[in-house]
Design an enzyme around this catalytic site. Structure first.
Site, PDB file in Angstrom:
ATOM      1  N   LYS B  79       0.844  -1.198   0.000  1.00 42.36           N
ATOM      2  CA  LYS B  79       0.000   0.000   0.000  1.00 42.36           C
ATOM      3  C   LYS B  79       0.882   1.251   0.000  1.00 42.36           C
ATOM      4  CE  LYS B  79      -4.037   1.955   2.452  1.00 42.36           C
ATOM      5  NZ  LYS B  79      -4.917   1.823   3.626  1.00 42.36           N
ATOM      6  N   SER B 154      -9.930   1.867   2.715  1.00 43.84           N
ATOM      7  CA  SER B 154      -9.049   2.646   1.853  1.00 43.84           C
ATOM      8  C   SER B 154      -8.006   1.806   1.122  1.00 43.84           C
ATOM      9  CB  SER B 154      -8.335   3.704   2.695  1.00 43.84           C
ATOM     10  OG  SER B 154      -7.439   3.072   3.605  1.00 43.84           O
ATOM     11  N   SER B 178     -10.084  -0.433   6.882  1.00 47.31           N
ATOM     12  CA  SER B 178      -9.461  -0.246   5.571  1.00 47.31           C
ATOM     13  C   SER B 178      -8.807  -1.471   4.967  1.00 47.31           C
ATOM     14  CB  SER B 178      -8.431   0.887   5.627  1.00 47.31           C
ATOM     15  OG  SER B 178      -9.093   2.129   5.611  1.00 47.31           O
TER      16      SER B 178
END
Lengths: 503, 486
Positions: B79, B154, B178
Site C-alpha cells: 500500500k 481505503s 481499511s
C-alpha cells in the site's frame, strides 16, 4: 481598542522606566528552558551537537519525515527527574506527553511534543539567597519537551516576513528541553536575576546541562505585573521573551516595571501581551497581544505511551543527585571551619567550589588560606579580565602549592603576591617560579646571622636607640636586613635573631 | 496451472524445489498487471524493469545457496502509505506525488530479510481516508468483480490487486476497516492484527491510535504466514507490544472448532444490512454451529456510538499527523505563493483532496479549546466503554462474528454525494479498531449479482490464534473457488 487602553509601547526615555515607585509592588513568574546535555536527542538516536555542519545530525524522526515515530530517551527522563527532585518537586508516577500544535517552519512536524496537564514534576521550591534575606520561590512544574530547529532568514532585517527565502538547520531539532515554571512569587527584578543565578548553579551541580546562556542552552521568559501595595487584585501581566543573560533579565524587568507603572500613573491600562527585550534600545517591544494567541490544540500524543515511574526508580535517581549548593555550604562550615560568608560565596558558584575542592585535594591543611586567595586576589584578576575560573591558567594544585609555600615559611605573603601574578599570566608552578627567580625565603640561621651582624655593625645609632628602650627601632634594623636580602629573609626569624643578639 | 493463480505457499514450495524461478513468477505477474491494471488501476508505482532485475537477484541468491523462506521471490504489492527507501510514497495524494522515502518501514525491513519481491506501490484513498478508494489523486480503483463498482477502501489497491491475480499477496493498513472492508468487497482474505502487534514505523500516520498494518491474501494461510513475517516488537515504535511479558498463544493448523464459544453481537446486524448479506452471514454461522461450536446472540451496547466516536478521534489525530505536510521540507509546494502564510495555505489547499481537508477541519475543530472536552475527551471516554463491552464479551466467547460490510460493492460515485451513507460502510469494522482487537474478513458467499460477501471474525486482544482457527476451518468448509472474470 479604547483610548484609555492605548499602549504606551515604548517609554520616551528609558530613564523614567528605571524609577521605582514605592506605592507599587512587582510580581514576577519565570519560565526557564534548559537544554539537556544528554548524548542523544529526546525522541531519536541523533547525537546532540553545537556548531556542526547544518543538518548533519538529523534523521527521519527529527526531520519529521512521513511514517517516522518518536521514542523517549530514558536518560532525558532521568535528567528531568533529577532536576525536579533537586527543586524539591513531587514526581508524578504516571506522566504523559502531549502534542502542542502550531505551524512554524522550525518545527518539522508542525507540532511540538511537550507535556501538558501531567508533567514529570510539580510543587517544588528554590531558596534564593538575597544576602540579607532568603526568598523561597515556588516551582509550579517541571516538564519535558523537544527543542525546534534554527532558521536563518535572508535579507538585511533577518525577519521571516521580509526574507526572500529562509534556510533551516535541524541539528537542534529534537534536543531534550526542560521547562521550569515558577509561581508568581518573585518580588523584584533583582530577585529574578538572583533566582536564575541560583537555578543555573543547581543545574550545573546536577551536571545535566552546560547552561550556556550565549548558546541558548539556558533561556528564560518572564511574566511580570505590578499592583498597588496591599491590593488583592493582581495587575495585568506582560510576558517578556528573549531574556538570554542575567544582565538582560534584570534590565528588561526593571524597564518593564517602569513602563507598567507609568501607564497606570497616566491613567492607562496595561495590556496582556507578549513583549520582546531589545538590548540595543534597552527596552521591551510588543510582539503580539494575547488575544491573537495560538490555540495549541493540546492532546495526548498517541505515538507515545505513558511513562510509569516507580518508587525504586525515583530512589535510584535521588541517590545519584550530588551534593547541592546549600548542603555544600553546610559542609564547608562544619568540616573546614569556614565562616558562613565564605562558605556561601564558595558554594554559590559551582565552578569556584569545584576548583576549591580540587585545590584542597592536593593540600588540605589550610582551607581558609585557599578560600582567601579565591575570594580575594584571584577573583579580582578574573573580574578584571571577565573570564571564569576554568578559563584561567592557574591550576588548582598550583594555587594550593602557593598557599603551602607560605604556610611552610618558604615565601612571604608579599613575595606570594608577585608569584601569584606570574602564575596567573603563565600558568607556571609556584615552586618553579621561586626556584627560577631565587625568591625562596632565607630561613637559614647561619646565613641570616652574618647579614644581621653586618647590619648591627653598620647601624650603631639604631642599636643604641633600641638599647635605650626605643623598641620600635628594631623595625628599622629588620627593614635593613630585608633590603639586603631583597625581601627574601624570613622577617619573623630576623626579628628573633636581632632581639637575641642585642639582649 | 498458471503461476498467477497460485497462492504464496504454493509458489514457495515450487521455488524451494527449484522447479520455478522468481523471474518466471515475476514475468507472469507483470504480464497480468500490464493487461488488467489498465482497467483496475490498483498500482501507483509499477516498474517492470526493476522487478525483473530484482527477481534475477533473488534467483542468484537462491542459486548461491541462500535460504528460501516463505516469501522469498513472492511478488507482493505494498500500500502506498508504507515507506520503502528510494521508492515513492505518495499516500495517493498530490502533496506527496513526487516524494521518495528516505528509509524502509519496519515491515519492509522484515520482508527484505525474506528476499520478497516488491511488485509496486498500491493505490488507496488519499492518506487512507475513505471507504471506496475514490479519494485518490491517481484515480479510483475498480472492483475486479464489476468494473463499475468500487473495491472498497481505503486499501482498494492492495485488495483489488490480489483479487485480480496481479499480486500474490499485499500489505494494507486498517484504521477503521481499511483492510477488512475492501477484502470483503473484493472477495479476498484481509487481516487486521491486534494494535501493537505490527510496527507502525514507516506507515504514514492517519490516526496513530487506530492504524495497524496487515496482510491480504487469497487464502487464510497466506495471510497468517505474511502476518508472521511482519509482526513482532520494534524498538522504533513505542506502541509496539513487547512480547517478553505477554503470553503468545501461537497457532497450529488443522484444529477443529468443537466447543468453540462464538458470540454474534446483534448490534453488528445493523438495520442497513443488505438482506442477501445477512442471509449469507447466517448461513456461515450455521456452519460453525453444525460443526460443534456453541453459538449464541450477544450484545455490545456501546458500539452504537462507535461511528461517532471514530469520526472524532480519527480526524483529531489526523489533523495533527497531517500538519507536517506544509511544503517546507519535502513534497508539493506552491511555487507562486508570497510569504509563509500564503505558502502554507496554497500548498495545502492544492495538495490535499476534499475528503482529507474535511477531516482535517473536523479534527481541528474537535481539538480546539472550548470544544475539546465536549468532543475529543468525551469520545475517549466512550471508547473506553466500547473496550469494556468487548472485554466483557470475550470473557464469555472465543470469537465474535458478523458481517464485514453491510452491503456488497457499491457503484462508483454512488455514495460520493452522501457522506453519511459512505461513512456507514465501515460501521461493522470500526468498533474493532477502537478496541484495538484483531479481526479478519474471509469470503463467505456471492450475491445474486455475483458480488462477494465477507464474514468478519473478531477475537480478544492477542488472541489471533482463535481467529485463525475459525477462519481456517470455515475456509475449508466453504471451499471458495470462485474468481472474478477479469
Amino acid at each position: 481598542m479604547e483610548d484609555n487602553t492605548e499602549n504606551l509601547d515604548n517609554l520616551s526615555n528609558a530613564e523614567s522606566a528605571g524609577k521605582a515607585d514605592e506605592r507599587f509592588e512587582t510580581i514576577i513568574g519565570l519560565e526557564t528552558h534548559v537544554e539537556l546535555s544528554t548524548k542523544t536527542k529526546m525522541f531519536c538516536g541523533c547525537r546532540l551537537s553545537f556548531g556542526e555542519k547544518p543538518n548533519s545530525n538529523t534523521c527521519p524522526v527529527c526531520l519529521g519525515h512521513p511514517g517516522s515515530l518518536p521514542v523517549v530517551n530514558k536518560k532525558a527522563v532521568e535528567y528531568a527527574m533529577k532536576i525536579a527532585l533537586a527543586l524539591n518537586c513531587r514526581i508524578n508516577e504516571y506522566t504523559i506527553f502531549h502534542r502542542k500544535n502550531y505551524f512554524y517552519p522550525d518545527m518539522t512536524k508542525n507540532y511540538q511534543i511537550s507535556q501538558f496537564d501531567i508533567p514529570i514534576g510539580v510543587g517544588g521550591f528554590v531558596d534564593v539567597n538575597m544576602g540579607d534575606y532568603v526568598r523561597r520561590v515556588g516551582i509550579t512544574r517541571v516538564h519535558m519537551e523537544e527543542d525546534a530547529g534554527k532558521l536563518v532568514h535572508s535579507g538585511t532585517t533577518g525577519r521571516i516576513s521580509e526574507a526572500d527565502y529562509s534556510i533551516g538547520d535541524f541539528n537542534r531539532a529534537g534536543t531534550p528541553l526542560i521547562e521550569i515554571v515558577t509561581e508568581p512569587e518573585i518580588k523584584s527584578p533583582l530577585e529574578a536575576k538572583q533566582y536564575m543565578i541560583t537555578l543555573r548553579n543547581i543545574l550545573l551541580y546536577l551536571d545535566v546541562s552546560d547552561c550556556s546562556m550565549e548558546e541558548g542552552s539556558l533561556r528564560c521568559d518572564a511574566n511580570i505585573s505590578v499592583k498597588l501595595k496591599g491590593s488583592d487584585k493582581l495587575g495585568t501581566r506582560a510576558e517578556i521573551k528573549n531574556l538570554n543573560s542575567f544582565k538582560f533579565i534584570q534590565k528588561a524587568l526593571e524597564y518593564e516595571v517602569g513602563r507598567q507603572i507609568s501607564l497606570i500613573n497616566s491613567g492607562k491600562k496595561v495590556i496582556q501581551q507578549t513583549r520582546h527585550y531589545d538590548d540595543k534600545t534597552q527596552s521591551t517591544k510588543a510582539l503580539r497581544s494575547k488575544e491573537e494567541a495560538h490555540d495549541y490544540r493540546y492532546f495526548p500524543d498517541p505515538d507515545l505511551v505513558p511513562i510509569n515511574i516507580n518508587e525504586s526508580w525515583i530512589k535510584e535517581v535521588r541517590d545519584s543527585i550530588p551534593e547541592l549548593p546549600n548542603q555544600k555550604e553546610q559542609r564547608y562550615n562544619d568540616k573546614f571551619g569556614l565562616s558562613d560568608y565564605d562558605s556561601s560565596l564558595l558554594a554559590s558558584d559551582f565552578e569556584i567550589s569545584c576548583y576549591f575542592e580540587k585545590a584542597l585535594a592536593s593540600y588540605d591543611s589550610n582551607a581558609k588560606g585557599i578560600c582567601n586567595w579565591l575570594m580575594g586576589d584571584f577573583s579580582a584578576f578574573l573580574n578584571k579580565d571577565q573570564i571564569s575560573i576554568n578559563e584561567s591558567k592557574i591550576k588548582p594544585e598550583h594555587l594550593a602549592g602557593l598557599v603551602k609555600l607560605i604556610d611552610d615559611g618558604k615565601i612571604s605573603s608579599k613575595i606570594a603576591k608577585s608569584v601569584f601574578e606570574e602564575m596567573y599570566l603563565k600558568g607556571t608552578d609556584p615552586n618553579e617560579i621561586i626556584k627560577e627567580k631565587g625568591l625562596e625565603q632565607i630561613s637559614d640561621e647561619h646565613e641570616l646571622e652574618s647579614i644581621i651582624k653586618e647590619v648591627i655593625n653598620n647601624n650603631p645609632d639604631a642599636v643604641n636607640q633600641y638599647k635605650s628602650g626605643k623598641v620600635k627601632a628594631i623595625g628599622f634594623l629588620v627593614g635593613q636586613v630585608m633590603q639586603k636580602t631583597k625581601g627574601k629573609a624570613n622577617p619573623t626569624l630576623v626579628n628573633e635573631i636581632i632581639i637575641k643578639k642585642l639582649s | 496451472m498458471k503461476l498467477i493463480s497460485m497462492k504464496a505457499h504454493e509458489l514457495h514450495e515450487l521455488i524451494k524445489k527449484k522447479e520455478i524461478k522468481a523471474e518466471e513468477i515475476a514475468k507472469e505477474h507483470i504480464e497480468r498487471i500490464n493487461e488488467a491494471d489498465k482497467k483496475i488501476n490498483a498500482f501507483i508505482t509499477f516498474k517492470p524493469e526493476e522487478i525483473i532485475e530484482n527477481a534475477k537477484k533473488i534467483d542468484k541468491y537462491i542459486a548461491d545457496g541462500g535460504e528460501v523462506k516463505n516469501f522469498t521471490g513472492i511478488p507482493i504489492a505494498i500500500k502506498d502509505n508504507i515507506c520503502i527507501k528510494d521508492v515513492n510514497t505518495t499516500c495517493a495524494s498530490k502533496i506527496l506525488a513526487d516524494y521518495s522515502s528516505v528509509y524502509d518501514a519496519t515491515v519492509i525491513n522484515k520482508l527484505n530479510k525474506h528476499n520478497y519481491l516488491l511488485l509496486g506501490k498500491a493505490n488507496m484513498d488519499e492518506f487512507a481516508m475513505g471507504s471506496s478508494n475514490e479519494n485518490s489523486a491517481f484515480g479510483p480503483v475498480k472492483n475486479p468483480w464489476d468494473l463499475e463498482r468500487v473495491p472498497g477502501g481505503s486499501s482498494g489497491g492492495p485488495a483489488a490487486s490480489v483479487a485480480s491475480f496481479e499480486a500474490v499477496c499485499s500489505l494494507g493498513s486498517d484504521t477503521g476497516g481499511s483492510i477488512r472492508m475492501p477484502a470483503s468487497l473484493c472477495g479476498v482474505v484481509g487481516f487486521k492484527p491486534t494494535y501493537g502487534r505490527v510496527s507502525r514505523y514507516g506507515l504514514v500516520a492517519f490516526a496513530s491510535s487506530l492504524d495497524q498494518i496487515g496482510p491480504f491474501g487469497r487464502d487464510v494461510t497466506d495471510c497468517i504466514n505474511l502476518y508472521d513475517v511482519i509482526s513482532g516488537h520494534d524498538e522504533f515504535d513505542s506502541t509496539s507490544l513487547d512480547m517478553k511479558d505477554i503470553k503468545d498463544y501461537g497457532y497450529k493448523h488443522g484444529q477443529d472448532i468443537k466447543g468453540m464459544k462464538v458470540g454474534v453481537p446483534k448490534e453488528l446486524m445493523v438495520k442497513e444490512i443488505d438482506s442477501e448479506v445477512k442471509a449469507s452471514i447466517l448461513d456461515t454461522i450455521k456452519i460453525l454451529e453444525k460443526n460443534g461450536a456453541d453459538v449464541e446472540e450477544t450484545t455490545l451496547p456501546s458500539i452504537e456510538y462507535a461511528l461517532s466516536v471514530y469520526y472524532i478521534i480519527a480526524p483529531s489525530e489526523a489533523s495533527s499527523n497531517l500538519s507536517r505536510f506544509d511544503g517546507v521540507r519535502y513534497g508539493y509546494r506552491d511555487k507562486d505563493a508570497q510569504g509563509l502564510r500564503e505558502m502554507y495555505r496554497k500548498t495545502r489547499a492544492a495538495g490535499f483532496g476534499p475528503e482529507v481537508k474535511r477531516r482535517i477541519m473536523i479534527g481541528t475543530y474537535c481539538l480546539s479549546s472550548g470544544y475539546y472536552d465536549a468532543y475529543y475527551e468525551k469520545a475517549q471516554k466512550i471508547r473506553t466503554l466500547i473496550i469494556d463491552d468487548f472485554k466483557k464479551a470475550f470473557s464469555k466467547y472465543d470469537i465474535l462474528v458478523g458481517p464485514t460490510s453491510p452491503t456488497t460493492a457499491f457503484k462508483l460515485g454512488e455514495r460520493m454525494d452522501d457522506l453519511l451513507l459512505m461513512y456507514l460502510s465501515d460501521i461493522c469494522t470500526i468498533p474493532v479498531n477502537l478496541a484495538g482487537i484483531p479481526a479478519i474478513s474471509i469470503p463467505c458467499g456471492l450475491s445474486s449479482g455475483k458480488l462477494p460477501i465477507g464474514f468478519q471474525i473478531m477475537a480478544d486482544t492477542l488472541r489471533e490464534d482463535n481467529i485463525f482457527k475459525a477462519a481456517h476451518f470455515l475456509e475449508s468448509e466453504i471451499n471458495w473457488k470462485i474468481t472474478p472474470k477479469i
